[in-house]
Design a protein around this motif. Structure first.
Motif, PDB file in Angstrom:
ATOM      1  N   ASN A 128       0.845  -1.185   0.000  1.00 36.66           N
ATOM      2  CA  ASN A 128       0.000   0.000   0.000  1.00 36.66           C
ATOM      3  C   ASN A 128       0.891   1.249   0.000  1.00 36.66           C
ATOM      4  O   ASN A 128       1.765   1.382   0.856  1.00 36.66           O
ATOM      5  N   ASP A 129       0.670   2.124  -0.970  1.00 35.83           N
ATOM      6  CA  ASP A 129       1.429   3.387  -0.984  1.00 35.83           C
ATOM      7  C   ASP A 129       0.797   4.322   0.044  1.00 35.83           C
ATOM      8  O   ASP A 129      -0.360   4.710  -0.090  1.00 35.83           O
ATOM      9  N   THR A 130       1.558   4.663   1.079  1.00 29.34           N
ATOM     10  CA  THR A 130       0.992   5.497   2.150  1.00 29.34           C
ATOM     11  C   THR A 130       0.786   6.944   1.688  1.00 29.34           C
ATOM     12  O   THR A 130       0.125   7.721   2.374  1.00 29.34           O
ATOM     13  N   GLY A 131       1.371   7.276   0.544  1.00 29.44           N
ATOM     14  CA  GLY A 131       1.273   8.657   0.066  1.00 29.44           C
ATOM     15  C   GLY A 131       2.349   9.544   0.687  1.00 29.44           C
ATOM     16  O   GLY A 131       2.587  10.651   0.228  1.00 29.44           O
ATOM     17  N   HIS A 132       3.027   9.054   1.703  1.00 30.48           N
ATOM     18  CA  HIS A 132       4.098   9.834   2.331  1.00 30.48           C
ATOM     19  C   HIS A 132       5.390   9.706   1.520  1.00 30.48           C
ATOM     20  O   HIS A 132       5.686   8.647   0.971  1.00 30.48           O
ATOM     21  N   ARG A 133       6.132  10.789   1.508  1.00 26.35           N
ATOM     22  CA  ARG A 133       7.436  10.801   0.825  1.00 26.35           C
ATOM     23  C   ARG A 133       8.461  11.426   1.770  1.00 26.35           C
ATOM     24  O   ARG A 133       8.113  12.327   2.540  1.00 26.35           O
ATOM     25  N   VAL A 134       9.698  10.967   1.668  1.00 29.27           N
ATOM     26  CA  VAL A 134      10.755  11.663   2.407  1.00 29.27           C
ATOM     27  C   VAL A 134      11.892  11.978   1.440  1.00 29.27           C
ATOM     28  O   VAL A 134      12.091  11.264   0.454  1.00 29.27           O
ATOM     29  N   THR A 135      12.612  13.034   1.731  1.00 24.11           N
ATOM     30  CA  THR A 135      13.775  13.379   0.911  1.00 24.11           C
ATOM     31  C   THR A 135      15.008  13.268   1.795  1.00 24.11           C
ATOM     32  O   THR A 135      15.051  13.829   2.890  1.00 24.11           O
ATOM     33  N   VAL A 136      15.974  12.510   1.300  1.00 21.76           N
ATOM     34  CA  VAL A 136      17.167  12.231   2.115  1.00 21.76           C
ATOM     35  C   VAL A 136      18.425  12.615   1.342  1.00 21.76           C
ATOM     36  O   VAL A 136      18.649  12.118   0.230  1.00 21.76           O
TER      37      VAL A 136
END
Ligand code: ADP
Length: 477
Positions: free
Chosen positions: A54-62
């Motif tokens: 399931n794609d939670t829709g959250h993204r992070v940039t690292v």
């Protein structure tokens, strides 16, 4: 209590060794105990291909070095989170091939460690306990103490050392990639003989450190077993504990195991004979009734394959059959293949990773050979015992905590142990086992004792919960 287990691998998703069994089983057990526990791991190709996530829709940039990586966060059953970064994890293997580690492993696990912390921020799940596992997550406790201190000031970190032989050591040039200040490149923190050591970072910075057996917790503070980190661990001796792993009884239960030809339990082991009969079908053993000893595991020098190879000629003269299932170092594959050629009527070699075959071998074998040079906990000896394959093993690490050497006079014990790391010691021990094997009544008693030993996860998970509580209190103070 909110717990987040950060790990590079976990069952039932991907596994290269016992670490995956431990993290996957522990999170499940904790949830069953009512703990708000989650697990986070990289999104490898294998998982992407086999599961619908399931794609939670959250993204992070690292940021790692000069580049920024955007990672999508996927979930499975609401308790397992996967961090995507195809550049790093869309590969055939997890850490490297049989020829060596991936050259960019520092980048890969700097990314993962930071992405774990960023994901907590974006999902709003800031845990009370961040449970880190092995070098791949070793930077996390140091980040929590330094650059991520503010959002995680109430989070306690636990660093679990599953195997101190793997530390994640990289050249000093990896330091700027971490985003940590150069003031941390000192012997008190991450520096290690001019290099960067991820596991050391975790050990020095975590609020608590533990390993996977009581005996190994003591061993790694010695020169013989500490792989150079014994001094670092001794400095933290008051915070170092040992909790033995359990095995997952929903996977490892000969009474209901669907992968084996006949089921059996300690009260009636007749099915085990059938398993042995079926196992050797198609193999070229001359005497299919001879005692059958197996080895299952990573083919690495840690597992004592070299003393087994040195002992091979005399071992086969004891009139036993041996089956080996494993995959690992190329040099050991070659040497094992040579022995297989020499003893086609006694030796069956399977250089592969095959879980169903592993189940059939545990069930069909009389003995389980484990001459490990060192063994933090070892799951295979416990699985073997559950399936009535009696360990013939070196008394090191968790083996010494889980196998009781057979006492001939009292007819008590759950296996055969030897101390010296040498081919003659292994041979002598195997001789002892073969001698008891010839006495059917004794042997069946021994098999039953093995099968009745309790290695369920329940008691280990309770110990982790208690440790989490202690650490959470320590941080709240
Ligand atoms: P380690 O973590 O050092 O590799 P453990 O004894 O803790 O060793 O755990 C090994 C786990 O991996 C066990 O569940 C064992 O059955 C499994 N395993 C190892 N090698 C293989 C293989 N070639 N095929 C199937 N299962 C394997």
């Amino acid at each position: 209590m909110k717990v987040l287990i950060a790990t590079p691998e976990a069952i039932p998703f991907v596994k290269t060794g016992g670490l995956a069994d431990v993290t996957g089983s522990l999170v499940r057990e904790l949830i069953e105990m009512g703990v708000d526990a989650r697990l986070v791991m990289p999104l490898y190709r294998e998982v992407k291909n086999k599961l619908h996530l399931n794609d939670t829709g959250h993204r992070v940039t690292v940021p790692v070095g000069n580049k920024k990586y955007v990672s999508r966060i996927f979930s499975y059953n609401e308790s397992v989170f996967f961090l995507e970064c195809d550049e790093f994890f869309d590969r055939d293997e997890l850490y490297g091939t049989s020829y060596g580690d991936y050259a960019d492993n520092a980048y890969r696990f700097i990314f993962f460690s930071m992405a774990v912390l960023e994901s907590c921020k974006v999902t709003g799940f800031v845990p009370d306990i961040l449970h880190c596992n092995d070098w791949q997550t070793g930077l996390i406790p140091l980040y929590v103490k330094t650059v991520y201190r503010k959002p995680f000031r109430r989070t306690a970190t636990l660093m679990t050392v599953h195997n101190i032989g793997y530390q994640g050591i990289f050249p000093a040039s990896a330091m700027p990639l971490t985003g940590l200040g150069p003031e941390l490149f000192t012997p008190e923190w991450i520096e290690y003989y001019g290099q960067v050591n991820f596991l050391k970072a975790g050990i020095v910075a975590a609020d608590g450190v533990n390993t996977v057996s009581m005996n190994y917790a003591g061993e790694i503070m010695t020169e013989q077993y500490g792989f150079g980190l014994e001094g670092v661990l001794k400095n933290r001796a008051r915070s170092v504990t040992g909790i033995i792993n359990g095995i997952d009884y929903s996977i490892w239960d000969p009474a209901v195991d669907g992968s084996i030809p006949a089921n059996y339990d300690a009260a009636n082991i007749s099915g085990k004979k059938k398993c042995k009969g079926y196992l050797a079908k198609g193999w070229s053993f001359k005497d299919k009734k001879a005692p059958l000893a197996c080895m299952i595991g990573r083919l690495s020098s840690q597992k004592g394959i070299d003393i087994f190879l040195d002992a091979a000629d005399r071992v086969f003269s004891l009139g036993i059959n041996i089956v080996v299932l494993g995959k690992g170092e190329e040099a050991l594959h070659k040497r094992l293949k040579k022995v297989a050629k020499r003893y086609p009527e006694n030796f069956s070699l399977h250089i592969t990773y095959d879980e169903a075959l592993a189940h059939r071998i545990y069930a069909g074998s009389d003995m389980f050979l484990m001459p490990s040079k060192y063994e933090p906990c070892g799951l295979t000896q416990m699985i073997a015992m559950r399936y009535g394959a009696v360990p013939v093993a070196r008394a090191t690490g968790g083996i010494a905590d889980t196998v009781e050497d057979y006492d001939h006079l009292r007819g008590k014990g759950t296996g055969f142990l030897f101390a010296d790391y040498s081919a003659p010691a292994l041979e002598e021990c195997l001789k002892r086992a073969v001698c008891v094997y010839t006495d059917r009544t004794r042997w069946e008693g021994l098999v039953k004792s093995c099968m009745e030993a309790d290695f369920s996860w329940t008691s280990s998970a309770k110990k982790y919960k208690a440790l989490y509580r202690t650490l959470a209190r320590k941080v709240a103070r």
